[in-house]
Design an enzyme around this catalytic site. Structure first.
Site, PDB file in Angstrom:
ATOM      1  N   CYS A 170      62.556 -78.214  73.687  1.00 29.93           N
ATOM      2  CA  CYS A 170      62.770 -76.768  73.717  1.00 29.93           C
ATOM      3  C   CYS A 170      64.138 -76.335  73.208  1.00 29.93           C
ATOM      4  O   CYS A 170      64.432 -75.136  73.180  1.00 29.93           O
ATOM      5  CB  CYS A 170      62.525 -76.244  75.133  1.00 29.93           C
ATOM      6  N   HIS A 310      68.551 -69.242  78.451  1.00 29.36           N
ATOM      7  CA  HIS A 310      67.274 -69.938  78.294  1.00 29.36           C
ATOM      8  C   HIS A 310      66.240 -69.273  79.198  1.00 29.36           C
ATOM      9  O   HIS A 310      65.127 -68.993  78.762  1.00 29.36           O
ATOM     10  CB  HIS A 310      67.433 -71.416  78.640  1.00 29.36           C
ATOM     11  N   GLU A 321      70.885 -73.250  85.150  1.00 33.58           N
ATOM     12  CA  GLU A 321      71.568 -72.477  84.115  1.00 33.58           C
ATOM     13  C   GLU A 321      72.637 -71.571  84.717  1.00 33.58           C
ATOM     14  O   GLU A 321      73.744 -71.438  84.169  1.00 33.58           O
ATOM     15  CB  GLU A 321      70.519 -71.648  83.369  1.00 33.58           C
ATOM     16  N   LYS A 342      62.563 -64.344  77.280  1.00 35.55           N
ATOM     17  CA  LYS A 342      61.285 -64.975  77.623  1.00 35.55           C
ATOM     18  C   LYS A 342      60.486 -64.110  78.588  1.00 35.55           C
ATOM     19  O   LYS A 342      59.280 -64.281  78.718  1.00 35.55           O
ATOM     20  CB  LYS A 342      61.515 -66.363  78.205  1.00 35.55           C
ATOM     21  N   HIS A 347      57.598 -68.300  76.412  1.00 33.45           N
ATOM     22  CA  HIS A 347      58.358 -69.501  76.036  1.00 33.45           C
ATOM     23  C   HIS A 347      57.585 -70.250  74.952  1.00 33.45           C
ATOM     24  O   HIS A 347      56.603 -70.941  75.227  1.00 33.45           O
ATOM     25  CB  HIS A 347      58.546 -70.382  77.264  1.00 33.45           C
ATOM     26  N   PHE A 406      63.034 -80.465  77.891  1.00 32.27           N
ATOM     27  CA  PHE A 406      62.592 -81.724  78.483  1.00 32.27           C
ATOM     28  C   PHE A 406      63.243 -82.891  77.739  1.00 32.27           C
ATOM     29  O   PHE A 406      63.393 -82.858  76.513  1.00 32.27           O
ATOM     30  CB  PHE A 406      61.075 -81.854  78.398  1.00 32.27           C
TER      31      PHE A 406
END
Length: 423
Positions: A170, A310, A321, A342, A347, A406
């Protein structure tokens, strides 16, 4: 020797609810959401049945029958976005040295849609253990190798310089642009067509995220299902999309009188070497990436005017975050507006980093911070200024955009207003 500087002179975006850069920005600045129940296939068997889909007709956007047949949906999105970016830049690429034009495209999951569809065909709906390849689309090989994405974009724009795909989960959309910036800075090329694309809304992807309960089960209210930083959040909404940029050496862009959206002044990426999907709660690795990106941009933490987060909407990510912003920016983290787009466009995995770069450049362009939609219930552990519900007029000379993926990938990029750029 002074390092060459890099400007964004063209933007092309295809995002849920906003095909084209203007429509995309209108969606964000108005705080509208584009999340809905899945329509691409019957999602009844899945825990999460919501997504952020694009109403995309490839033929209406200039792709011919052979291109449509040859390209996976993600490649189609990238080519259309690239063409928009080149047109927006005003560059006539045919007049440039083709070896001085490169391409980098980011993607987390490659041709997922095409592979899912073709497996269904060759296995006769999963009935055959030994599949029959004769029923596959003739260009199935292109679906197997994500490098076909960069090849398609290069062919579309006539680029004959370095071309490649960056796949770091991502963070792919930030990392692909960061790689392109380095190629310009070192003098390998003068122009890069860079960005990312993903079209993962397919049964196999939904099944994978269902298995780890990463996506939201809020199926009764799709429009409000994506809730980054909200105390009631319970997973992200899968999306799709593409954003592609024309990047140029800054002085060259100025000489030709190009419209410059922003300068990419700093970039860094780190890996937590910790867990495939887990995150350390202190946000140390993301904070390190932020610190390095700011140092490269020659900016102090208190110079950041807006953080494009994010903000996936998972409890783990949003806390991680938030901790990273506090660790890297100190007390300034409480003063700077932070938001997650998002909440509006979902996403889109590897593509979202580039889509968020586009949002960051447009925030500088318009002096407006997009909101975090659906943020009604503050989470005490997420106690920063997340710009809930409504966009905010705000002087944005320097924007920090970050990504988390990830595998432990953590990336950060700093965009600045051209007239504020340091020499």
């Amino acid at each position: 020797m002074t390092a060459r500087r890099v400007a964004i002179t063209g933007i092309g975006v295809l995002a849920p609810g906003g095909i084209g850069t203007k429509n995309f920005w209108n969606l964000l600045s108005e705080g509208r959401t584009a999340t809905r129940g899945i329509t691409f296939f019957d999602p009844a068997q899945f825990r999460s049945r919501v997504a952020a889909e694009i109403d995309f007709d490839p033929q209406a956007h200039g792709l011919g029958p052979q291109e449509i047949r040859r390209m996976d949906r993600a490649a189609q999105l990238a080519v259309v976005a690239a063409r928009e970016a080149v047109a927006d830049s005003g560059l006539v690429l045919d007049e440039l040295d083709p070896y001085g034009i490169g391409v980098t495209i980011g993607s987390a999951v490659g041709a997922t849609t095409g592979l899912d569809t073709e497996y269904n065909v060759v296995s006769d709906g999963g009935r055959l253990d030994l599949v029959d390849h004769q029923y596959a689309v003739p260009h199935l090989y292109n679906f197997l190798v994500p490098s076909s994405f960069s090849a398609e974009v290069a062919w579309a724009v006539g680029a004959q310089g370095p071309a490649g795909v960056v796949s770091t989960g991502c963070t792919s959309g930030i990392d692909s642009v960061g790689h392109a910036v380095e190629l310009i800075r070192e003098g390998t090329v003068d122009v890069m067509i860079a960005g990312a694309t993903d079209a993962p809304i397919s049964p196999i992807t939904m099944a994978c995220f269902d298995a780890i309960k990463a996506t939201t089960p809020r199926n009764d209210d799709p429009a409000h299902a994506s809730r980054p930083f909200d105390g009631t959040r319970n997973g992200f909404v899968l999306g799709e999309g593409s954003a592609v940029f024309v990047l140029e050496e800054l002085e060259s862009a100025r000489r030709r009188g190009a419209h410059i959206y922003a300068e990419i002044a700093g970039y860094a990426s780190r890996c937590n070497a910790f867990h495939m999907t887990g995150l350390r709660p202190d946000g140390a690795e993301m904070a390190e990436a932020i610190n390095v990106a700011l140092a490269e941009a020659r900016l102090n933490p208190d110079a950041v005017d807006y953080i494009n987060a994010h903000g996936s909407g998972t409890k783990q990510n949003d806390r991680h975050e938030t901790a990273a912003f506090k660790r890297s920016l100190g007390e300034h983290a409480y003063r700077v507006p932070v938001s997650s787009i998002k909440s509006m466009v979902g996403h889109s995995l590897g593509a979202i980093g580039s889509i968020e770069i586009a949002a960051s450049a447009l925030a500088i362009e318009n002096n407006v911070v997009p909101p975090t939609a659906n943020l009604h219930t503050p989470d005490p552990e997420c106690d920063l200024d997340y710009v809930p519900l409504t966009a905010r007029e705000w002087r944005t000379d320097a924007v920090l955009t970050v990504g988390s993926g990830f595998g432990g990938f953590q990336s950060a990029m700093v965009l600045v207003r051209p007239e504020r750029s340091s020499s």
